[in-house]
Write a protein that holds these residues in place. Structure first.
Motif, short mmCIF file in Angstrom:
data_model
loop_
_atom_site.label_atom_id
_atom_site.label_comp_id
_atom_site.label_asym_id
_atom_site.label_seq_id
_atom_site.Cartn_x
_atom_site.Cartn_y
_atom_site.Cartn_z
N VAL A 1 0.78 -1.25 -0.04
CA VAL A 1 0.04 0.04 -0.03
C VAL A 1 0.85 1.32 0.08
O VAL A 1 0.62 2.44 -0.78
N LYS A 2 1.66 1.35 0.80
CA LYS A 2 2.68 2.46 0.71
C LYS A 2 3.55 2.73 -0.53
O LYS A 2 3.82 3.69 -0.86
N PHE A 3 3.89 1.50 -1.05
CA PHE A 3 4.57 1.72 -2.51
C PHE A 3 3.56 2.02 -3.48
O PHE A 3 3.75 3.01 -4.48
N VAL A 4 2.41 1.91 -3.57
CA VAL A 4 1.43 2.41 -4.38
C VAL A 4 0.88 3.58 -4.35
O VAL A 4 0.73 4.40 -5.32
N VAL A 5 0.96 4.07 -3.05
CA VAL A 5 0.33 5.38 -2.72
C VAL A 5 1.42 6.64 -3.11
O VAL A 5 1.05 7.53 -3.38
N LEU A 6 2.59 6.16 -2.94
CA LEU A 6 3.49 6.85 -3.11
C LEU A 6 3.91 7.20 -4.67
O LEU A 6 3.95 7.39 -5.47
#
Length: 68
Positions: A63-68
């Protein structure tokens, strides 16, 4: 005389592998039957917590990778 053999207890890594395969749903019936006699319940609980923690960490990382 008739000595009853106790089933040998498995190692923690064997229990961890059984939990991971169970999480994926790719467990054979014959493996499940042999595991029910071999596995240590304490190892299963600890392995379950470890696998859940890793799964949550992986999902948060995705999720952090996709949001950034």
């Amino acid at each position: 005389m008739g000595e009853s053999k106790q089933p040998e207890k498995s190692s923690f890594l064997y229990s961890l592998r059984a939990v991971v395969w169970s999480f994926t749903g790719l467990r054979r019936k014959s493996d499940f039957d042999t595991d029910s006699a071999k596995l240590n319940p304490v190892h299963i609980v600890i392995a379950g917590f470890l696998v859940v923690a890793c799964l949550i960490g992986i999902l948060i990382s995705i999720v952090k990778f996709v949001v950034l």
